[in-house]
Design a protein around this motif. Structure first.
Motif, PDB file in Angstrom:
ATOM      1  N   LEU A  41      -7.227 -30.908  -0.931  1.00  0.00           N
ATOM      2  CA  LEU A  41      -7.692 -31.957  -0.020  1.00  0.00           C
ATOM      3  C   LEU A  41      -9.205 -32.158  -0.114  1.00  0.00           C
ATOM      4  O   LEU A  41      -9.699 -33.282  -0.025  1.00  0.00           O
ATOM      5  CB  LEU A  41      -7.331 -31.616   1.423  1.00  0.00           C
ATOM      6  CG  LEU A  41      -5.879 -31.811   1.838  1.00  0.00           C
ATOM      7  CD1 LEU A  41      -5.749 -31.579   3.340  1.00  0.00           C
ATOM      8  CD2 LEU A  41      -5.370 -33.201   1.486  1.00  0.00           C
TER       9      LEU A  41
ATOM     10  N   GLY B 261      -5.963 -26.577   0.766  1.00  0.00           N
ATOM     11  CA  GLY B 261      -7.275 -26.931   1.319  1.00  0.00           C
ATOM     12  C   GLY B 261      -8.224 -27.414   0.228  1.00  0.00           C
ATOM     13  O   GLY B 261      -8.947 -28.403   0.394  1.00  0.00           O
TER      14      GLY B 261
ATOM     15  N   HIS C 222      -0.122 -24.602   5.866  1.00  0.00           N
ATOM     16  CA  HIS C 222      -0.075 -24.796   4.419  1.00  0.00           C
ATOM     17  C   HIS C 222      -0.530 -23.549   3.685  1.00  0.00           C
ATOM     18  O   HIS C 222      -0.864 -22.536   4.308  1.00  0.00           O
ATOM     19  CB  HIS C 222      -0.877 -26.042   4.044  1.00  0.00           C
ATOM     20  CG  HIS C 222      -0.241 -27.289   4.590  1.00  0.00           C
ATOM     21  ND1 HIS C 222       0.844 -27.886   3.997  1.00  0.00           N
ATOM     22  CD2 HIS C 222      -0.490 -28.000   5.720  1.00  0.00           C
ATOM     23  CE1 HIS C 222       1.221 -28.921   4.730  1.00  0.00           C
ATOM     24  NE2 HIS C 222       0.429 -29.007   5.795  1.00  0.00           N
TER      25      HIS C 222
ATOM     26  N   GLU D 138      -6.424 -30.552   7.113  1.00  0.00           N
ATOM     27  CA  GLU D 138      -5.304 -29.851   6.486  1.00  0.00           C
ATOM     28  C   GLU D 138      -4.135 -29.581   7.453  1.00  0.00           C
ATOM     29  O   GLU D 138      -2.975 -29.784   7.108  1.00  0.00           O
ATOM     30  CB  GLU D 138      -5.853 -28.523   5.943  1.00  0.00           C
ATOM     31  CG  GLU D 138      -4.827 -27.682   5.242  1.00  0.00           C
ATOM     32  CD  GLU D 138      -5.461 -26.418   4.657  1.00  0.00           C
ATOM     33  OE1 GLU D 138      -6.691 -26.397   4.472  1.00  0.00           O
ATOM     34  OE2 GLU D 138      -4.708 -25.474   4.381  1.00  0.00           O
TER      35      GLU D 138
END
Lengths: 322, 238
Positions: free
Chosen positions: B223, B220, B215, B66
């Motif tokens: 992803l 997370g 982010h 991430e």
């Protein structure tokens, strides 16, 4: 209309069908012919949009960017097919809204194959190879269907379906020739999708409710069993090239018939799935209804905005002309 | 090719494409199934070209953590309702259009890609602006939802105009892009009977770390879903 004219119209319709001419929206047609087409085209359109769900299930998990692009394009094509088919059905005097309402309330069906789950990535390949392959076998003859708008929609649909079928085959080939885990994933998917795919051709000819009349009207060109046999004959050598087996111990070449013999299909399973007892019936219809209900405010907004624009155009002062 | 620049623009396209792909099978009307997928496909195409300039596209998409992603926080925001998706599209496509138009004109290393992409993005922007108008000036409910979405995402818009290294743009260029973007968005929102949000766009309370790999929490999980299958079969080809 007097009975004499009705008879004349009927005779003209019968002659046109017999001569392989196309029936067009403005032509006279028997009510039963119209109703049969609406039922079939609606079911076909519904299958396209419900059929987006099992594959969309893997868009966010596609294992490479190339595969992701192909899968997104395929699911988009299915939405597009839904659009053409609803439009083609509208030429028969029903609206997309009415048809969607019938889908949402269970009064019209979609293909039972989409009531099976996509459990692994390989299922995306099996759907392309087997489900789209069966759909093409069913649909290619529809390009010559007696009803013009349906036949023309099917020409375009079939071109795209043949791309879908090839991508499924190619996806499975990559898995089959990949790691042992990938190969096992591919075999498992084929094992699960083979029999449901054979059921896509519908019940055996002697038990098919609508077949005879549809054949007479040239909506349908080949019987369910004929198409199923054609599909099996196509798949057997393809499975060999894929290096995957088909889950049927009775499958073998019959020299005398010039076709493959195959095992008995468990029709009670299809009956159960049609009745609503398949693994995903509630999930698929539930998601479709939810998307429709949650999108109601968007459709209402678009309609309200269009109405405001129309009113504004009508009330704007006209420019003075000389 | 400057890696930072390709990753910044490539990750924006990759992540937004993924978010739009989440709509498949859930759109409010069939035409939007087609339109949203179309935009997602254009963006994925852009992402693949950009990532391939600096490495293997799949390694970059599936094997980075991430903190190594360089996309704007705006594009990773979850879809929310259709209004949130449209607001995200309005803000991002307006930015992407102006940036690509500028890059296409300057003859730099990305000008070829930008010239092709700007044609696609012109359609994305048109789509977002039309829907903003319909929803803003539609029903009371759609107006309320669209306003709420525009307000919620406003804090992520300042980040778009923080300079990206390697694009050949100087500080003044970014100020000009920001001004052009603000003018256009103001015109669209006002025309749609919406209020231009007043919250901060660039300071302590607003977003701004995406380009440095900072982010928001939903990213997370996004992803995790996107990378799971690829990572479960190390070294496999698909």
């Amino acid at each position: 209309m007097t009975s004499v004219t009705t008879e004349a119209y009927e005779a003209a319709f019968d002659a046109a069908v017999a001569a392989d001419e196309r029936i067009e929206p403005r032509d006279w047609m028997p009510e039963a012919y119209r109703a049969t087409l609406i039922r079939q085209m609606a079911q076909h359109a519904h299958s396209e949009i419900i059929g987006m769900q099992p594959e969309a299930n893997w868009i966010t998990r596609a294992p490479s960017l190339r595969r992701k692009a192909i899968l997104m394009a395929k699911v988009q094509d299915e939405a597009g097919h839904g659009l053409y088919l609803y439009s083609a059905a509208e030429t028969l005097g029903v609206s997309r809204d009415e048809l969607l309402d019938k889908l949402h309330t269970g009064r019209q069906k979609y293909s039972s194959i989409f009531n099976y789950p996509t459990l692994t990535w390989a299922d995306v390949g099996a759907i392309g190879w087997l489900v789209d392959g069966a759909a093409i076998t069913n649909q290619v003859p529809l390009c010559r269907c007696s009803y013009g708008p349906y036949a023309r929609a099917m020409v375009r649909v079939c071109k795209e379906e043949s791309f879908h079928q090839r991508q499924g085959y190619e996806l499975l080939l990559a898995l089959s020739k990949g790691t042992p885990a990938q190969h096992a994933m591919a075999q498992d998917a084929v094992d699960r999708w083979w029999w449901p795919s054979l059921m896509m051709f519908g019940p055996p000819d002697d038990a098919s409710a609508h077949s005879a009349q549809s054949m007479a009207w040239k909506i349908k060109r080949h019987s369910n069993d004929e198409l199923r046999q054609r599909f099996v004959d196509i798949c057997v050598p393809q499975a060999e090239s894929l290096g995957l087996s088909l889950p049927d111990p009775d499958l073998r070449w019959n020299e005398e018939r010039g076709h493959h013999d195959f095992g008995a299909i468990d029709w009670s399973e299809l009956t159960e799935v049609i009745k609503g007892n398949g693994p995903c019936n509630e999930q698929r219809l539930g998601q479709r209804r939810r998307a429709h209900e949650e999108g109601a405010w968007v459709r209402e907004a678009a309609a309200a905005h269009a109405a405001k624009r129309r009113t504004a155009q009508h009330t704007e002062p006209r420019e003075a002309t000389a | 090719m400057d890696t930072a620049a390709a990753l910044a623009l490539g990750d924006d396209a990759l992540v937004l494409s993924h978010r739009l792909g989440e709509w498949a099978g859930h759109a409010p009307v069939l035409e939007e199934e087609v339109a949203l997928a179309n935009i997602a496909l254009d963006l994925l195409g852009q992402a693949r070209v950009l990532l391939s300039l600096v490495g293997d596209e799949d390694e970059l998409a599936y094997l980075r953590e991430e903190r190594a992603f360089r996309n704007l926080q705006l594009v990773e925001q979850p879809g929310g309702d259709f209004a949130h998706t449209i607001a995200r599209q309005l803000y991002f496509s307006g930015y992407q259009y102006l940036l690509y138009e500028r890059l296409a004109a300057d003859g730099g290393p990305l000008s070829g890609l930008a010239a092709k992409a700007v044609k696609e993005v012109a359609y994305h922007r048109d789509h977002a602006e039309q829907w903003t108008t319909r929803l803003g000036d539609g029903t009371q409910e759609s107006h309320r939802r669209m306003q709420r979405a525009c307000d919620a995402l406003w804090r992520y818009t300042g980040e778009m105009f923080r300079p990206v290294e390697g694009l050949g743009l100087d500080a003044e260029d970014w100020v000009l892009l920001d001004a052009a973007w603000t003018a256009r968005v103001t015109e669209v929102l006002t025309g749609a009977t919406l209020t231009v949000p007043e919250g901060p766009r660039a300071d302590a309370w607003s977003a701004g770390g995406g380009r440095e790999g900072l982010h928001t929490e939903p990213f997370g999980r996004m992803l995790a879903e996107m990378q799971h299958l690829h990572r479960s079969h190390p070294g496999a080809s698909w």
